[in-house]
Design an enzyme around this catalytic site. Sequence first.
Site, PDB file in Angstrom:
ATOM      1  N   CYS A 113       0.814  -1.234   0.000  1.00 28.15           N
ATOM      2  CA  CYS A 113       0.000   0.000   0.000  1.00 28.15           C
ATOM      3  C   CYS A 113       0.838   1.271   0.000  1.00 28.15           C
ATOM      4  CB  CYS A 113      -0.954  -0.002   1.190  1.00 28.15           C
ATOM      5  SG  CYS A 113      -1.959  -1.474   1.235  1.00 28.15           S
ATOM      6  N   HIS A 253      -3.721   6.750   2.684  1.00 28.19           N
ATOM      7  CA  HIS A 253      -4.074   5.454   2.107  1.00 28.19           C
ATOM      8  C   HIS A 253      -5.437   5.044   2.660  1.00 28.19           C
ATOM      9  CE1 HIS A 253      -4.193   1.437   0.767  1.00 28.19           C
ATOM     10  NE2 HIS A 253      -4.001   0.904   1.968  1.00 28.19           N
ATOM     11  N   ASN A 283     -10.131  -0.918  -0.422  1.00 31.98           N
ATOM     12  CA  ASN A 283      -8.672  -0.830  -0.337  1.00 31.98           C
ATOM     13  C   ASN A 283      -8.071  -1.373  -1.639  1.00 31.98           C
ATOM     14  OD1 ASN A 283      -5.960  -1.130   0.194  1.00 31.98           O
ATOM     15  ND2 ASN A 283      -6.229  -2.138   2.169  1.00 31.98           N
TER      16      ASN A 283
HETATM   17  N1  ACO Z   1     -18.071  -9.863   8.583  1.00 33.09           N
HETATM   18  C1  ACO Z   1     -18.507 -10.134   9.818  1.00 33.09           C
HETATM   19  N2  ACO Z   1     -17.693 -10.386  10.855  1.00 33.09           N
HETATM   20  C2  ACO Z   1     -16.364 -10.355  10.620  1.00 33.09           C
HETATM   21  C3  ACO Z   1     -15.834 -10.071   9.342  1.00 33.09           C
HETATM   22  C4  ACO Z   1     -16.734  -9.813   8.293  1.00 33.09           C
HETATM   23  N3  ACO Z   1     -16.349  -9.533   7.046  1.00 33.09           N
HETATM   24  N4  ACO Z   1     -14.485 -10.102   9.414  1.00 33.09           N
HETATM   25  C5  ACO Z   1     -14.164 -10.388  10.679  1.00 33.09           C
HETATM   26  N5  ACO Z   1     -15.304 -10.545  11.419  1.00 33.09           N
HETATM   27  C6  ACO Z   1     -15.417 -10.864  12.837  1.00 33.09           C
HETATM   28  C7  ACO Z   1     -14.191 -11.625  13.344  1.00 33.09           C
HETATM   29  O1  ACO Z   1     -14.360 -13.005  13.093  1.00 33.09           O
HETATM   30  C8  ACO Z   1     -14.270 -11.306  14.823  1.00 33.09           C
HETATM   31  O2  ACO Z   1     -15.256 -12.128  15.418  1.00 33.09           O
HETATM   32  P1  ACO Z   1     -15.035 -12.703  16.904  1.00 33.09           P
HETATM   33  O3  ACO Z   1     -14.940 -11.493  17.784  1.00 33.09           O
HETATM   34  O4  ACO Z   1     -16.271 -13.523  17.118  1.00 33.09           O
HETATM   35  O5  ACO Z   1     -13.767 -13.490  16.857  1.00 33.09           O
HETATM   36  C9  ACO Z   1     -14.772  -9.860  14.852  1.00 33.09           C
HETATM   37  O6  ACO Z   1     -15.394  -9.640  13.568  1.00 33.09           O
HETATM   38  C10 ACO Z   1     -13.683  -8.835  15.058  1.00 33.09           C
HETATM   39  O7  ACO Z   1     -12.580  -9.129  14.214  1.00 33.09           O
HETATM   40  P2  ACO Z   1     -11.301  -8.199  14.127  1.00 33.09           P
HETATM   41  O8  ACO Z   1     -10.336  -8.782  13.143  1.00 33.09           O
HETATM   42  O9  ACO Z   1     -10.792  -7.916  15.514  1.00 33.09           O
HETATM   43  O10 ACO Z   1     -11.979  -6.874  13.525  1.00 33.09           O
HETATM   44  P3  ACO Z   1     -11.373  -5.422  13.374  1.00 33.09           P
HETATM   45  O11 ACO Z   1     -12.213  -4.467  14.060  1.00 33.09           O
HETATM   46  O12 ACO Z   1      -9.875  -5.392  13.652  1.00 33.09           O
HETATM   47  O13 ACO Z   1     -11.561  -5.153  11.802  1.00 33.09           O
HETATM   48  C11 ACO Z   1     -10.194  -5.107   9.818  1.00 33.09           C
HETATM   49  C12 ACO Z   1     -10.903  -5.981  10.837  1.00 33.09           C
HETATM   50  C13 ACO Z   1     -11.238  -4.329   9.080  1.00 33.09           C
HETATM   51  C14 ACO Z   1      -9.437  -6.004   8.845  1.00 33.09           C
HETATM   52  C15 ACO Z   1      -9.195  -4.136  10.512  1.00 33.09           C
HETATM   53  O14 ACO Z   1      -8.432  -4.852  11.452  1.00 33.09           O
HETATM   54  C16 ACO Z   1      -8.264  -3.411   9.574  1.00 33.09           C
HETATM   55  O15 ACO Z   1      -8.663  -2.563   8.796  1.00 33.09           O
HETATM   56  N6  ACO Z   1      -6.940  -3.660   9.667  1.00 33.09           N
HETATM   57  C17 ACO Z   1      -5.909  -2.913   8.964  1.00 33.09           C
HETATM   58  C18 ACO Z   1      -5.852  -3.214   7.494  1.00 33.09           C
HETATM   59  C19 ACO Z   1      -4.682  -2.458   6.869  1.00 33.09           C
HETATM   60  O16 ACO Z   1      -4.355  -1.340   7.214  1.00 33.09           O
HETATM   61  N7  ACO Z   1      -3.961  -3.104   5.958  1.00 33.09           N
HETATM   62  C20 ACO Z   1      -2.772  -2.465   5.416  1.00 33.09           C
HETATM   63  C21 ACO Z   1      -2.861  -2.208   4.025  1.00 33.09           C
HETATM   64  S1  ACO Z   1      -3.397  -3.611   3.058  1.00 33.09           S
HETATM   65  C22 ACO Z   1      -2.037  -4.072   2.045  1.00 33.09           C
HETATM   66  O17 ACO Z   1      -0.898  -3.692   2.243  1.00 33.09           O
HETATM   67  C23 ACO Z   1      -2.362  -5.047   0.938  1.00 33.09           C
END
Ligand code: ACO
Length: 326
Positions: A113, A253, A283
């Site tokens: 990214c 980003h 993204n």
């Molecule tokens: N739908 C429903 N529930 C979901 C989904 C979904 N699509 N995805 C995850 N959940 C659930 C999980 O299973 C978990 O359930 P549990 O509590 O029963 O175990 C709950 O939601 C919370 O999961 P988390 O992973 O803790 O959710 P979070 O709030 O962290 O959001 C996300 C996830 C959106 C991926 C976030 O962590 C994020 O944006 N991370 C950073 C991404 C990023 O910056 N990437 C860098 C660039 S990408 C690149 O370089 C290619």
Amino acid sequence: MKGAKIIGTGSYLPEKILTNFDLEKIVDTSDEWIRTRTGIEERHIVADDEAASSLVVNAARKAMEMASIKPQDIDTIICATISPDTPFPSTGCWVGTALGIEGVPAFDVSAACSGFLYGLIVADSLIKAGTAKRILVSGVEILTRITNWTDRTTCVLFGDGAGTVIMEESDDDSGILSSYWGADGSLGDLLIQPAGGSRMPPTHETVDKNLHTIYMKGNEVFKHAVRKMALAAEKVLVKANIKPEEIALFIPHQANIRIIDATIKRFGIPREKTMVTIDKIGNISSATIPISLDWAVREGRIKKGDLVLLDAFGGGFTWGATLMRW
Ligand code: ACO
């Protein structure tokens, strides 16, 4: 030493749109979860006959039109991507051929990214050193081709598209004022496409186990993203002796609206001065910043003399920021 400035921008998104409601039919998710946790409402998906280079060509044509130049006026091609047409030749080489640009250096930058900002920093240095005069810098991804469509924690996040800028030597005080970049490979396993390289070459087993797709420990990545984007933004502002309130437009980003909000809160940059496109494009890794920049230019959100701050974090881990006067 003269600076380097952007003289044209362009972007391209594939026609097909995949909404959160479409995703509800594919994995156990909901529009409400995706919107509130990420800010994404829809993303674009390529057609079967499209590849990274064809997306760049469409974006580049618009950038060249804005800059009033012809392909032959470009003397270097840089493509930031983690989803190239082919591992080699580079996407940059395919783009050069498709645009009819002969014999100029063309290469890819792999920094996930942060890739477009890495490319911009390289282009800035090449122009300042006198090595190049007019550079096509693009960020392009077809992430939906390296997505695990059975993994709800990643497949709701990514989309496809390309953004391009044309840079040349600046004849006034506009252009890139300061940049900062960094990387930390020790955390690489938190955001990775495990198979397909020399460490884990393709086999039937790697395909069966979905190891050619994006694996991400999202909540861990989230914490690092907020810290490093804040660090990068602070470094470029201090280096250029600019205060956050002087920024006319912040283009971060687009990985997660909560990461964007946490970053602007640290700096006191209001949402009105922040470019948010994640709702419409998701993204798209290295392509999100150049696409957002192009939209901002075409919507008239950037005027001559404005200070624009670009800021990214991605797999590697990698991070970077660039401050420019438009
Ligand atoms: N739908 C429903 N529930 C979901 C989904 C979904 N699509 N995805 C995850 N959940 C659930 C999980 O299973 C978990 O359930 P549990 O509590 O029963 O175990 C709950 O939601 C919370 O999961 P988390 O992973 O803790 O959710 P979070 O709030 O962290 O959001 C996300 C996830 C959106 C991926 C976030 O962590 C994020 O944006 N991370 C950073 C991404 C990023 O910056 N990437 C860098 C660039 S990408 C690149 O370089 C290619």
